[in-house]
Design an enzyme around this catalytic site. Structure first.
Site, PDB file in Angstrom:
ATOM      1  N   LYS A   1       0.491  -1.508   0.015  1.00  0.00           N
ATOM      2  CA  LYS A   1       0.127   0.084   0.000  1.00  0.00           C
ATOM      3  C   LYS A   1       0.499   1.009   0.070  1.00  0.00           C
ATOM      4  O   LYS A   1       1.801   1.013   0.644  1.00  0.00           O
ATOM      5  CB  LYS A   1      -0.350   0.075   1.576  1.00  0.00           C
ATOM      6  CG  LYS A   1      -0.202  -0.291   2.699  1.00  0.00           C
ATOM      7  CD  LYS A   1       0.210   0.674   3.196  1.00  0.00           C
ATOM      8  CE  LYS A   1       1.286   0.851   4.048  1.00  0.00           C
ATOM      9  NZ  LYS A   1       1.621   2.783   4.059  1.00  0.00           N
TER      10      LYS A   1
ATOM     11  N   TYR B   1      -4.592   3.842   6.377  1.00  0.00           N
ATOM     12  CA  TYR B   1      -5.126   3.306   7.625  1.00  0.00           C
ATOM     13  C   TYR B   1      -5.849   3.855   7.763  1.00  0.00           C
ATOM     14  O   TYR B   1      -6.461   2.953   9.160  1.00  0.00           O
ATOM     15  CB  TYR B   1      -3.448   3.189   8.393  1.00  0.00           C
ATOM     16  CG  TYR B   1      -3.073   2.217   8.242  1.00  0.00           C
ATOM     17  CD1 TYR B   1      -2.353   1.154   8.048  1.00  0.00           C
ATOM     18  CD2 TYR B   1      -1.138   3.051   8.073  1.00  0.00           C
ATOM     19  CE1 TYR B   1      -1.832  -0.237   7.333  1.00  0.00           C
ATOM     20  CE2 TYR B   1      -0.430   2.020   7.750  1.00  0.00           C
ATOM     21  CZ  TYR B   1      -0.748   0.687   7.197  1.00  0.00           C
ATOM     22  OH  TYR B   1       0.509   0.075   6.859  1.00  0.00           O
TER      23      TYR B   1
END
Length: 348
Positions: free
Chosen positions: A113, A198
């Site tokens: 990511k 996140y």
């Protein structure tokens, strides 16, 4: 619970081979050790531009020379039956290129990511993997972490009622201009790209909803280091249920928290997002601890889950489409911070 196909795979003593592309800190200290404990995968190859790393990794993990590649001869990996999965652990600007090259080589892909630099790159990556009939996943380790799964359960099942407010923030001090993440061309925009993923996931997965609009404020306190990216961002997300989340993501201060409240009841993780430990509490009249058995590395479940999706020919939970959702939200956040206006998000 493992499927019949997966159980048969395990009983036959098989494991899928993984090649790590990029041998930086995350691959060295998290992924490689995790692969020593996975049930369905094993480390069988590496891709690096460093002869010194190639030699040391070969010795440490017993990787034969035929399974060691560099960035120039990477495409030859198509001819290597020892490697089933390529795990891209490179700077963000290289994610799309090596995901697409891996797909064209016929290898399944895990991409770290954020999935890409922008939504269009995500679309290109998904299309390449679909065309090659290989699976694509994003390195979302927390999709399989028990504390985060509990936050999702408590929120989506409305155990304590409708969630009204969420705080979801992550930041740490990294005021080093030599780090690639502070380079806009390599990282794509600083903490919002790296850590904001996140914060976004914590909120949207706890609610089980996608945001309809975002408002964001970017800030730079040290202009000698943060020259073409925001040092940090504060952003708010509106959700269909009426819930609101507030987040801060920064490269100059420590914060690591996911907190949801339904009124006087609440449930919370602190620390929440780091890779070396999560702790949770909830309050429904008295404060109680969340207690779960955790593995040495969060990536163990993440990688094995992807292997199981390959074995069973099912779309991974942490799919490319999930990665693209987060990039679409990030693009809206960046637009709002630049323009100073709320940005609506259309999911049709």
């Amino acid at each position: 619970m493992l499927s019949d196909k997966t159980l048969a795979f395990v009983e036959e003593g098989k494991k899928l081979g993984i090649a790590l592309v990029g041998l930086g800190n995350y691959a060295t200290n998290q992924l490689a050790p995790a692969l020593l404990q996975t049930n369905l995968c094993k480390l069988t190859g590496i891709v690096t531009g460093s002869p010194e790393k190639a030699e040391s990794w070969s010795k440490q993990y017993n990787i034969p020379q035929k399974n060691i590649y560099n960035y120039q001869n990477f495409d030859e990996i198509r001819n290597n039956p020892d490697i089933d999965i390529v795990y891209v652990v490179l700077p963000n600007s290289m994610h799309a290129e090596f995901t697409i090259r891996a797909a064209k080589a016929g290898k399944h892909v895990i991409c770290e990511k954020p999935m890409a630099m922008n939504v269009q790159e995500c679309k290109d990556m998904i299309a390449a993997c679909n065309a090659a009939k290989v699976q694509l996943s994003v390195g979302y380790r927390l999709y399989f972490e028990p504390h985060h799964l509990e936050m999702k359960r408590l929120g989506t099942e409305k155990v304590y009622g409708e969630v009204k407010m969420i705080e979801s923030s992550l930041g740490f001090s990294m005021a080093n201009p030599k780090v690639w993440r502070l380079n806009k061309a390599l990282g794509g925009g600083g903490a919002i790209m790296d850590l904001g993923v996140y914060c976004i996931q914590g909120a949207r997965r706890t609610l089980g909803e996608l945001p309809t609009a975002v408002s964001a404020q970017g800030f730079i306190m040290d202009k000698t280091i943060f020259k073409d990216i925001y040092e940090g961002m504060t952003f708010q997300m509106d959700f269909p249920s009426g819930a609101i989340s507030n987040s801060t993501t920064t490269y100059s201060s420590y914060v690591d928290r996911l907190h949801a409240t339904t009124g006087w009841r609440w449930f919370s993780l602190s620390p929440s997002y780091n890779a070396i430990g999560t702790a949770g509490q909830f309050f429904d009249g008295e404060r109680k601890e969340m207690i779960f058995k955790v593995l040495d590395y969060q990536q163990i479940k993440q990688i094995d889950a992807f292997a199981e999706s390959i074995i069973n020919k099912q779309k991974p939970e942490a799919s490319g489409e999930e990665g693209m959702i987060d990039l679409k939200i990030i693009e809206a956040i960046k637009q709002s911070a630049d323009n100073g206006r709320k940005v609506k998000i259309d999911w049709v």
